[in-house]
Design a protein around this motif. Structure first.
Motif, PDB file in Angstrom:
ATOM      1  N   THR A   1       0.988  -1.280  -0.054  1.00 13.13           N
ATOM      2  CA  THR A   1       0.242  -0.548  -0.186  1.00 13.13           C
ATOM      3  C   THR A   1       0.702   1.065   0.201  1.00 13.13           C
ATOM      4  OG1 THR A   1      -2.284   0.530   1.161  1.00 13.13           O
ATOM      5  CG2 THR A   1      -0.791   0.200   2.106  1.00 13.13           C
ATOM      6  N   GLY A   2       0.070   2.592  -0.121  1.00 15.27           N
ATOM      7  CA  GLY A   2       1.515   4.069  -0.121  1.00 15.27           C
ATOM      8  C   GLY A   2       1.417   4.984   0.822  1.00 15.27           C
ATOM      9  N   GLY A   3       0.098   4.323   2.113  1.00 11.20           N
ATOM     10  CA  GLY A   3       1.105   4.690   3.052  1.00 11.20           C
ATOM     11  C   GLY A   3      -0.155   6.308   3.248  1.00 11.20           C
ATOM     12  N   ALA A   4      -1.068   6.706   2.233  1.00 11.82           N
ATOM     13  CA  ALA A   4      -1.656   8.318   2.470  1.00 11.82           C
ATOM     14  C   ALA A   4      -2.841   7.447   3.288  1.00 11.82           C
ATOM     15  CB  ALA A   4      -1.952   8.109   1.195  1.00 11.82           C
ATOM     16  N   ASP A   5      -3.134   9.022   3.729  1.00 15.06           N
ATOM     17  CA  ASP A   5      -4.733   8.660   4.572  1.00 15.06           C
ATOM     18  C   ASP A   5      -5.570   8.656   3.861  1.00 15.06           C
ATOM     19  OD1 ASP A   5      -3.437  10.544   6.559  1.00 15.06           O
ATOM     20  OD2 ASP A   5      -3.477  11.957   6.210  1.00 15.06           O
ATOM     21  N   GLY A   6      -6.671   7.496   4.638  1.00 13.24           N
ATOM     22  CA  GLY A   6      -8.060   7.624   3.718  1.00 13.24           C
ATOM     23  C   GLY A   6      -7.940   6.161   3.238  1.00 13.24           C
TER      24      GLY A   6
ATOM     25  N   PRO B   1       3.263 -10.206   6.428  1.00 15.03           N
ATOM     26  CA  PRO B   1       3.273  -9.266   5.926  1.00 15.03           C
ATOM     27  C   PRO B   1       3.102  -7.734   5.091  1.00 15.03           C
ATOM     28  CG  PRO B   1       4.350 -11.110   5.347  1.00 15.03           C
ATOM     29  CD  PRO B   1       2.851 -11.178   5.273  1.00 15.03           C
ATOM     30  N   ILE B   2       3.768  -6.493   5.855  1.00 14.00           N
ATOM     31  CA  ILE B   2       3.101  -4.730   5.297  1.00 14.00           C
ATOM     32  C   ILE B   2       4.110  -4.309   4.542  1.00 14.00           C
ATOM     33  CG2 ILE B   2       1.734  -3.627   5.782  1.00 14.00           C
ATOM     34  CD1 ILE B   2       0.613  -4.440   8.435  1.00 14.00           C
ATOM     35  N   THR B   3       3.527  -4.075   3.363  1.00 12.65           N
ATOM     36  CA  THR B   3       4.709  -2.859   3.017  1.00 12.65           C
ATOM     37  C   THR B   3       4.383  -1.839   2.629  1.00 12.65           C
ATOM     38  OG1 THR B   3       6.361  -4.395   1.695  1.00 12.65           O
ATOM     39  CG2 THR B   3       6.790  -2.547   1.286  1.00 12.65           C
ATOM     40  N   VAL B   4       4.276  -0.943   3.087  1.00 12.20           N
ATOM     41  CA  VAL B   4       4.926   0.599   2.536  1.00 12.20           C
ATOM     42  C   VAL B   4       5.405   1.805   1.491  1.00 12.20           C
ATOM     43  CG1 VAL B   4       3.554   2.880   3.492  1.00 12.20           C
ATOM     44  CG2 VAL B   4       3.131   1.015   5.457  1.00 12.20           C
ATOM     45  N   HIS B   5       4.694   1.643   0.558  1.00 17.72           N
ATOM     46  CA  HIS B   5       5.861   2.409  -0.086  1.00 17.72           C
ATOM     47  C   HIS B   5       5.298   4.042  -0.282  1.00 17.72           C
ATOM     48  CE1 HIS B   5       6.285  -1.305  -2.437  1.00 17.72           C
ATOM     49  NE2 HIS B   5       4.588  -1.483  -1.868  1.00 17.72           N
ATOM     50  N   THR B   6       5.909   4.813   0.235  1.00 18.51           N
ATOM     51  CA  THR B   6       6.337   5.805   0.176  1.00 18.51           C
ATOM     52  C   THR B   6       6.969   6.630  -1.513  1.00 18.51           C
ATOM     53  OG1 THR B   6       8.243   6.307   1.144  1.00 18.51           O
ATOM     54  CG2 THR B   6       6.703   5.925   2.536  1.00 18.51           C
ATOM     55  N   PRO B   7       6.865   7.699  -1.731  1.00 21.38           N
ATOM     56  CA  PRO B   7       7.225   8.790  -3.116  1.00 21.38           C
ATOM     57  C   PRO B   7       8.311   9.358  -2.083  1.00 21.38           C
ATOM     58  CG  PRO B   7       5.244   9.979  -2.090  1.00 21.38           C
ATOM     59  CD  PRO B   7       5.466   8.417  -0.935  1.00 21.38           C
TER      60      PRO B   7
ATOM     61  N   TYR C   1       7.546  10.536   4.174  1.00 21.17           N
ATOM     62  CA  TYR C   1       6.158  11.083   4.050  1.00 21.17           C
ATOM     63  C   TYR C   1       5.073  10.273   5.219  1.00 21.17           C
ATOM     64  CZ  TYR C   1       1.788  10.175   1.039  1.00 21.17           C
ATOM     65  OH  TYR C   1       0.819  10.073   0.647  1.00 21.17           O
ATOM     66  N   ASN C   2       3.730  11.327   5.020  1.00 24.49           N
ATOM     67  CA  ASN C   2       3.242  11.375   5.669  1.00 24.49           C
ATOM     68  C   ASN C   2       3.494  10.836   7.425  1.00 24.49           C
ATOM     69  OD1 ASN C   2       0.698  11.456   6.635  1.00 24.49           O
ATOM     70  ND2 ASN C   2      -0.078   9.393   5.464  1.00 24.49           N
ATOM     71  N   GLY C   3       5.141  10.832   8.077  1.00 22.72           N
ATOM     72  CA  GLY C   3       5.300  10.001   8.852  1.00 22.72           C
ATOM     73  C   GLY C   3       6.528   8.991   9.211  1.00 22.72           C
ATOM     74  N   TYR C   4       6.549   8.442   7.178  1.00 26.62           N
ATOM     75  CA  TYR C   4       6.641   7.064   7.682  1.00 26.62           C
ATOM     76  C   TYR C   4       8.141   7.447   7.368  1.00 26.62           C
ATOM     77  CZ  TYR C   4       1.832   4.528   7.086  1.00 26.62           C
ATOM     78  OH  TYR C   4       1.031   4.062   6.747  1.00 26.62           O
ATOM     79  N   ARG C   5       9.155   6.352   7.413  1.00 28.67           N
ATOM     80  CA  ARG C   5      10.918   6.430   7.776  1.00 28.67           C
ATOM     81  C   ARG C   5      11.004   5.231   7.214  1.00 28.67           C
ATOM     82  NH1 ARG C   5      12.524  11.713   8.521  1.00 28.67           N
ATOM     83  NH2 ARG C   5      10.852  13.004   9.635  1.00 28.67           N
ATOM     84  N   PRO C   6      11.920   5.299   6.267  1.00 27.19           N
ATOM     85  CA  PRO C   6      12.531   3.526   4.930  1.00 27.19           C
ATOM     86  C   PRO C   6      12.741   2.864   6.035  1.00 27.19           C
ATOM     87  CG  PRO C   6      12.884   5.951   4.143  1.00 27.19           C
ATOM     88  CD  PRO C   6      12.779   6.671   5.391  1.00 27.19           C
TER      89      PRO C   6
ATOM     90  N   LYS D   1       5.566  -1.154  14.063  1.00 26.78           N
ATOM     91  CA  LYS D   1       3.662  -1.428  13.893  1.00 26.78           C
ATOM     92  C   LYS D   1       4.045  -2.436  13.904  1.00 26.78           C
ATOM     93  CE  LYS D   1       2.337   3.397  12.366  1.00 26.78           C
ATOM     94  NZ  LYS D   1       1.657   3.893  11.243  1.00 26.78           N
ATOM     95  N   ASP D   2       5.090  -3.092  13.317  1.00 22.58           N
ATOM     96  CA  ASP D   2       5.806  -4.991  12.393  1.00 22.58           C
ATOM     97  C   ASP D   2       5.074  -4.257  11.559  1.00 22.58           C
ATOM     98  OD1 ASP D   2       6.094  -7.353  12.529  1.00 22.58           O
ATOM     99  OD2 ASP D   2       4.748  -7.984  12.680  1.00 22.58           O
ATOM    100  N   LEU D   3       5.998  -2.971   9.808  1.00 19.08           N
ATOM    101  CA  LEU D   3       5.715  -2.994   9.062  1.00 19.08           C
ATOM    102  C   LEU D   3       6.929  -2.588   7.607  1.00 19.08           C
ATOM    103  CD1 LEU D   3       5.506  -0.239   8.172  1.00 19.08           C
ATOM    104  CD2 LEU D   3       2.773  -0.566   9.007  1.00 19.08           C
ATOM    105  N   ASP D   4       6.675  -3.119   6.321  1.00 15.12           N
ATOM    106  CA  ASP D   4       8.065  -2.330   6.045  1.00 15.12           C
ATOM    107  C   ASP D   4       8.362  -1.496   5.101  1.00 15.12           C
ATOM    108  OD1 ASP D   4      10.646  -4.376   6.635  1.00 15.12           O
ATOM    109  OD2 ASP D   4       8.724  -5.953   5.956  1.00 15.12           O
ATOM    110  N   VAL D   5       8.883  -0.188   5.285  1.00 13.99           N
ATOM    111  CA  VAL D   5       8.504   0.915   4.461  1.00 13.99           C
ATOM    112  C   VAL D   5      10.085   1.609   3.427  1.00 13.99           C
ATOM    113  CG1 VAL D   5       8.253   3.903   4.679  1.00 13.99           C
ATOM    114  CG2 VAL D   5       7.616   2.306   6.430  1.00 13.99           C
ATOM    115  N   VAL D   6       9.339   1.171   1.884  1.00 14.95           N
ATOM    116  CA  VAL D   6      10.230   1.440   0.988  1.00 14.95           C
ATOM    117  C   VAL D   6       9.854   2.727   0.085  1.00 14.95           C
ATOM    118  CG1 VAL D   6      11.162  -0.775   1.062  1.00 14.95           C
ATOM    119  CG2 VAL D   6       9.107  -0.024  -0.500  1.00 14.95           C
TER     120      VAL D   6
END
Length: 265
Positions: free
Chosen positions: A94-99, A114-120, A124-129, A135-140
């Motif tokens: 998913t993309g980490g945006a609100d909504g 597994p959860i992967t949040v893709h950020t631009p 972005y929106n508080g997510y750090r790579p 939160k037990d998720l990955d941010v890329v």
């Protein structure tokens, strides 16, 4: 920090292998080839591999995306769908945006999938790579377009945006992020799980138009990659969702049906 993901390379390799096997089966059935024509050692090795291999469930991810203006009842359905799929071990990309994005993330976080949040971009929106242990998720996020992977993402993003030349740097980064979402989810073991379905919401029920916005871009890109997309909007043409529901993995279809009024069965 994980490197950005690649669009599933297994699909092309699998299609090539399937094409070869189909041709081989046709030749064997037509009598143009016999097993005696093959190297006995190779035939014996193939039989041994097939006898020893254990059937495994196909591991995959789904992309959960949608409008920031998704109605509350659809947000609740998204969270429930994500929890159902997460309980079955299906990964979320998913993309980490609100909504909508947050709704899918919320539901998936109730599970161990597994959860992967893709950020631009980083932050972005508080997510750090990297790995978020709380939160037990990955941010890329996609690397700069100076890299090969970034250029590949950017080219695909540009192809499915009608006014790419009018987009500023930030807007382009968001659209490149959309492509990254479709690349898949990290499996927690150093691998990547390919996206086999997209679950989304656009206010107009379509992948085009002003109301579709960034989600529409994701849906158009997914269609070009032959990834089926289910749009949870009641305004989506029934025949469009019927075709998508027939194409998604059964576990995804079962998680969706019954949760959103108006979807075809």
């Amino acid at each position: 920090m994980h490197d950005p993901l690649s669009i599933d390379p297994r699909a092309a390799a699998a299609e090539n292998a399937n094409r070869t096997l189909r041709a081989l089966c046709r030749d064997l059935a037509a009598g143009q080839l016999r097993l005696d024509d093959f190297d006995p050692g190779i035939v014996a090795e193939l039989r041994e591999v097939l006898a020893d291999v254990e059937p495994q469930r196909d591991s995959f991810a789904y992309a959960g995306v949608g409008s920031r203006r998704t109605p509350p009842e659809i947000l609740a359905a998204m969270a429930d769908i994500a929890q159902t799929l997460g309980d079955a071990g299906t990964a979320l990309s998913t993309g980490g945006a609100d909504g909508a994005d947050k709704a899918f993330e919320t539901g998936a976080l109730r599970t161990d999938a597994p959860i992967t949040v893709h950020t631009p971009w980083p932050g972005y929106n508080g997510y750090r790579p990297g790995r978020d242990p709380e939160k037990d998720l990955d941010v890329v996020h996609p690397k700069s377009t100076e890299t090969l992977q970034g250029r590949a993402y950017a080219e695909l993003a540009r192809e499915h945006h009608p006014y790419w030349n009018r987009c500023g740097r930030g807007a382009r980064a968001l659209f490149v992020r959309n492509v990254s979402i479709l690349a898949g989810a990290l499996d927690g073991e150093g691998g990547t799980l390919p996206v086999r379905a997209v679950i989304a919401y656009t206010p107009n029920g379509l992948p085009v138009g002003r109301e579709a916005a960034g989600t529409g871009h994701t849906l158009r890109t997914a269609a070009s990659l032959h990834v089926p997309c289910v749009n949870l909007s009641r305004r989506t043409p029934p025949e469009r969702n019927a075709a998508a529901l027939a194409a998604v993995p059964a576990i995804v279809r079962d998680a969706i049906l019954g949760r959103v009024p108006g979807l075809p069965r």
